[in-house]
Design an enzyme around this catalytic site. Structure first.
Site, PDB file in Angstrom:
ATOM      1  CB  CYS A 120      -0.916   0.005   1.214  1.00 12.40           C
ATOM      2  SG  CYS A 120      -2.010   1.439   1.286  1.00 12.40           S
ATOM      3  N   PRO A 121       0.820   2.064  -1.041  1.00 11.82           N
ATOM      4  CG  PRO A 121       0.144   3.222  -2.954  1.00 11.82           C
ATOM      5  CD  PRO A 121       0.038   1.889  -2.288  1.00 11.82           C
TER       6      PRO A 121
END
Length: 367
Positions: free
Chosen positions: A158-159
């Site tokens: 997840c950025p």
């Protein structure tokens, strides 16, 4: 060497931009709601307005603290990696690297995996091995190219948290989505009446900007988070990761998207634990060690060490029903069973069973 090192440092620095963006938005929302709305707008006037502002601030800070706590845990909880027992011994690793034939490499992996609890394989039925990390992959483990490591029960990278979401922090990620949704819903619901007053020019000029954008930002994030949160609740109920939802895990009997599903209640307990009093707190309570997982297969796996045969009168052993036990700590194979499996694999180089053999599976339904 130096340019590569500098490039890596730049990539790591740029990866924090989404997190910094979220932090800035949250800080601004705190100022806009607490100072501009509750203190400078609501509390000025009658005593009843002051009481309403106090109630708003109490609930706001409750959601704010839980949101920040779960977000922090999701970001800074290190992803769990395979243990040393999944690494090839030094001599076997040297032999593996020297071998050029895939068949010979698989023979080495099969011998090394003889004492490991493994359910899943590659699509071709081979042992799952990561050449980058040089480890035999445990079940539900995948290599993350962004983190450059194998992550246990990897869900996705997840950025927005600059971290891999997997076994060690999946509960924190779910709570982060839940509390961020509640945070945005509460802001949007309580700001709505003042947002309407903005259009009727009942608010003083100083607060107009903050009230307007506070409602829009809260509503926008609420819509986007709701869809993501609903999807992950569905995944938890099915006991699947995002990767497994798009690519079903492959067992000896073939791919099975429900291979790790134990029923809704047990699936929830896999992530949140047995003690419900800790479910809403961002503290680690997930079941298991991330290396082995209980499974209830749709098709019987002859290699399952947790298969018990119950013979019935006038029935052969092949026709006896099979009962699969759900114990995450049991080894899938005893040493003798696994040695026989490996011997069959090396001599026959095929995983096909007798076409005339019939196995009946009896599944226990959860109440």
């Amino acid at each position: 060497m130096a340019p590569t090192h500098v490039l890596r440092c730049c990539q790591r620095g740029l990866a924090w931009i989404p997190v910094i963006f979220i932090a800035l938005v949250v800080c601004w929302s705190y100022y806009a709601y607490v100072v501009e709305l509750c203190i400078l707008t609501i509390s000025i006037g009658e005593p009843i307005s002051l009481a309403k502002a106090v109630v708003y601030l109490i609930f706001f800070h409750l959601f704010f603290i839980m949101f920040v706590w779960s977000y922090w845990k999701t970001i800074f909880t290190k992803p769990a990696n395979p243990s040393k027992e999944f690494c090839l011994p030094k001599c076997e690793k040297e032999r593996y690297e020297k071998e050029e034939r895939p068949e010979s490499q698989q023979e080495i992996l099969w011998r090394a995996a003889s004492s490991l609890p493994l359910y899943t394989r590659t699509g071709a039925g081979a042992i799952r091995y990561c050449d980058r990390c040089q480890v035999i992959k445990p079940d539900r483990c995948h290599h993350c190219s962004a983190c450059d490591m194998c992550v246990l029960k990897m869900d996705h990278h997840c950025p927005w948290v600059n971290n891999c979401v997997g076994f060690s922090n999946y509960k924190f990620f779910i709570l982060f989505l839940a509390y961020s949704l509640l945070y945005c819903l509460f802001i949007a619901a309580t700001v709505l009446q003042y947002f309407i007053k903005f259009w009727t020019n009942e608010l003083h000029t100083h607060a107009k900007f903050h009230v307007l954008f506070l409602f829009f930002v809260a509503a926008m994030f609420c819509i986007s988070i709701l869809s993501l949160f609903s999807y992950h609740l569905w995944l938890v109920g099915k006991n699947r990761s995002t990767i497994e939802a798009f690519r079903a895990p492959v067992f000896r009997t073939g791919s099975d998207k429900n291979g790790f599903s134990l029923g809704f209640r047990k699936n929830i307990a896999q992530v949140f634990g047995d003690q419900k009093k800790y479910w809403l707190l961002p503290v680690f309570t997930s079941q298991g060690d991330g290396l082995t997982f209980p499974t209830k297969l749709v098709n019987a796996d002859p290699e399952q060490g947790t298969v018990t045969l119950h013979a019935e009168p006038n029935k052969s052993a092949a026709e006896a029903p099979v009962s699969l036990l759900n114990d995450s700590q049991n080894r899938l194979l005893s040493n003798d069973q696994h040695d026989n499996v490996i011997t069959d694999h090396l001599t026959n180089s095929t995983f096909k069973s007798d076409e005339n053999e019939t196995i009946t599976v009896s599944m226990e339904s959860e109440s």
